[in-house]
Design a protein around this motif. Sequence first.
Motif, PDB file in Angstrom:
ATOM      1  N   LEU A 108      -2.734  28.521  49.549  1.00 13.70           N
ATOM      2  CA  LEU A 108      -3.565  28.471  48.345  1.00 13.70           C
ATOM      3  C   LEU A 108      -4.456  29.701  48.220  1.00 13.70           C
ATOM      4  O   LEU A 108      -4.592  30.287  47.149  1.00 13.70           O
ATOM      5  N   ALA A 109      -5.062  30.116  49.312  1.00 19.55           N
ATOM      6  CA  ALA A 109      -6.027  31.217  49.275  1.00 19.55           C
ATOM      7  C   ALA A 109      -5.365  32.558  48.996  1.00 19.55           C
ATOM      8  O   ALA A 109      -6.049  33.533  48.686  1.00 19.55           O
ATOM      9  N   ILE A 133     -10.490  29.269  51.722  1.00 18.52           N
ATOM     10  CA  ILE A 133     -11.063  29.903  50.531  1.00 18.52           C
ATOM     11  C   ILE A 133     -12.273  30.749  50.925  1.00 18.52           C
ATOM     12  O   ILE A 133     -12.446  31.888  50.458  1.00 18.52           O
ATOM     13  N   PHE A 134     -13.104  30.209  51.800  1.00 15.02           N
ATOM     14  CA  PHE A 134     -14.293  30.918  52.265  1.00 15.02           C
ATOM     15  C   PHE A 134     -13.908  32.212  52.977  1.00 15.02           C
ATOM     16  O   PHE A 134     -14.497  33.283  52.745  1.00 15.02           O
ATOM     17  N   PHE A 192      -3.705  26.714  55.982  1.00 17.11           N
ATOM     18  CA  PHE A 192      -4.150  25.386  55.583  1.00 17.11           C
ATOM     19  C   PHE A 192      -4.578  25.380  54.146  1.00 17.11           C
ATOM     20  O   PHE A 192      -5.225  26.287  53.662  1.00 17.11           O
ATOM     21  N   GLU A 193      -4.281  24.306  53.421  1.00 16.83           N
ATOM     22  CA  GLU A 193      -4.558  24.266  51.990  1.00 16.83           C
ATOM     23  C   GLU A 193      -5.619  23.254  51.589  1.00 16.83           C
ATOM     24  O   GLU A 193      -6.213  23.372  50.538  1.00 16.83           O
ATOM     25  N   ASP A 194      -5.791  22.203  52.364  1.00 11.41           N
ATOM     26  CA  ASP A 194      -6.786  21.208  51.961  1.00 11.41           C
ATOM     27  C   ASP A 194      -7.245  20.424  53.175  1.00 11.41           C
ATOM     28  O   ASP A 194      -6.926  20.767  54.309  1.00 11.41           O
ATOM     29  N   ASP A 195      -8.011  19.385  52.945  1.00  7.30           N
ATOM     30  CA  ASP A 195      -8.581  18.620  54.041  1.00  7.30           C
ATOM     31  C   ASP A 195      -7.575  17.627  54.605  1.00  7.30           C
ATOM     32  O   ASP A 195      -7.820  16.432  54.693  1.00  7.30           O
ATOM     33  N   ASN A 204      -8.079  29.499  60.245  1.00 10.91           N
ATOM     34  CA  ASN A 204      -7.494  28.499  59.357  1.00 10.91           C
ATOM     35  C   ASN A 204      -6.724  29.173  58.238  1.00 10.91           C
ATOM     36  O   ASN A 204      -5.653  28.725  57.841  1.00 10.91           O
ATOM     37  N   SER A 205      -7.283  30.248  57.676  1.00 14.16           N
ATOM     38  CA  SER A 205      -6.628  30.953  56.578  1.00 14.16           C
ATOM     39  C   SER A 205      -5.292  31.512  57.019  1.00 14.16           C
ATOM     40  O   SER A 205      -4.297  31.440  56.318  1.00 14.16           O
TER      41      SER A 205
END
Length: 575
Positions: free
Chosen positions: A122-123, A149-150, A51-54, A46-47
């Motif tokens: 974002l990450a 983010i994780f 992807f930035e959000d849900d 995903n990173s």
Amino acid sequence: MNRINCIRIGGGTPTRDLFAVNNPGIWGNNMDPMDMRIARLLAQQNSRMGFEDDSSDSDDSEGSFQTNSVPSHIGGAKGGIRPQRNSQTTRSSQKDSPTRRRNFDVSIDIGNISLNVKSGNLAEQEADVIINSVATDLDLTKGVGSSAIFAAGGQVIQQECDDSYSDGISYGDVAVTSGGQLKCSKVYHVALPSWNNNEHEIQDILKKCFVLMGQSGAALRSMVIPPLGYGFLRFPDDVIARNMISTIVEFGKNSQIHHSSVSIVCHRRQHAIYKALKTEVKRLTVQLHMDMYKGDLKTPSYWTKYDQTKTLREWNCHQISDRCWEQVQVSIEERSAIEKLVMDTWMRQLVGHGRDSRGLSALNYSNIQILDVERIENPLLAERYFQCRATMFHKVGQLERTFTRLKDIQYAKKGGILTTKKSGKTLTREMCQMVNEHYLFHGTTVGRIDVIAAQGFDNRLTENAMFGPGVYAAESSTKSDQYADPKDHRDKKPKKMILTRMLLGEIYVTDQPQSFQRPPCKTCKKDKCCDSSHNARGQGFFDSVVVDGQWNFREFIVYNSSQCYPEYIVTYKRK
């Protein structure tokens, strides 16, 4: 038994299958090693996808959102919509290559903050604070934004959530963790409910984040935010844009905060929300600058003789002292800030270097000592200057974009303006960088100080200047020291320099010696352009020239003396 979902990830490569465990009971510390590896693999994928959000990852019906770029040239790009700089691109290749399609960031300065809307991951952003939209259980492996983010920040962020918020958080709350391996100091994890005509939720959660940021003092001064409420939460795009931007504007108007940077980062496939945010910033730009254009002209709030109890016109209609201006002692805070600025921009290694420093090397000095700092309060000059600034606000409103900062113009080799980089809150609190208003140094002999304080600068008196009859200024106090006495009569007696406000507006950058009678046309780059088609709405010319070439120092030049206000006199001696 664990339930296994097959997730297909496509793109430019053949479709691959990733298997992810979908059983809430095994997430977190209870996961066995194989489950953890699978979860991390999914999060990392995903990173990489950014992807930035849900949000859903399906394409918007409007197709790929791109805008046509403006061909790069000396003089820079179009105003507040700024293409990314490419230091590897030469002038000739920019000039000859066809226009490319690219995305543009949108920026505006509001009070004490700089707001930027851009496309990105974002990450991967670098800031003091990153805001992450999460579920109330703070499970970072849920949702594409949190999983990114994780993956980028590491297990430590999830561990901090588990340790400090074992029961999760409620809707509208903020959980604070470190940035782990992210390029930030803190992550603010926020929980928003789904859309139910509850647009105040966005405002409330953002205000809480700004309060937390403010409580850090000057430690946290930049923040990156995803479009809050986008995707599965189903907040409408216009609601997100309106509420996020209005809350940021309210935050920026707080004079107690330190200057901060706030960026809203949209994933490259979030076309609709990016457009909505861009439209809202554009609307705000027009409204904000037209309001400033229509407002009363007043002196700065820290002036003491001619204060804000009257407008500048009222002051100038009342009895003024015979010499029309006052030389005022500054506050301790002002003096400290100006002394620091002078010394921070002093380049001792360049003392005595260059054509205009002839005779200085014989004095055998490399530093200076500040003796006094005084403020010039001249309401007649101030009215002329602030009226000029209001006209630039009107120009921004007409163009529907802010002016490009020097650091974002491709041929500004030395980046942003040194005096602004080195200025603290005391000096920047009432400067309008959206029209490129900056403090710069002007060197002159002691005998001319009173004339400038009374009459202002007069570019018509400039003689034998390489770049034409303008008002010249510098970002380094070392450069201004070169003009403090005649080249054939150098000495170590007390000298003076002026710290002046200067409105650079739309900047033309050149690295070649050439004489201008006025800033050049934005279309043909000629200062004597007579083609009316190049001057749509009277906005066809640059406002200033910045010389950024082979010389030791950059030159900042305006050809309209109303664009300068000589605000401070700095008395010093060489040592």
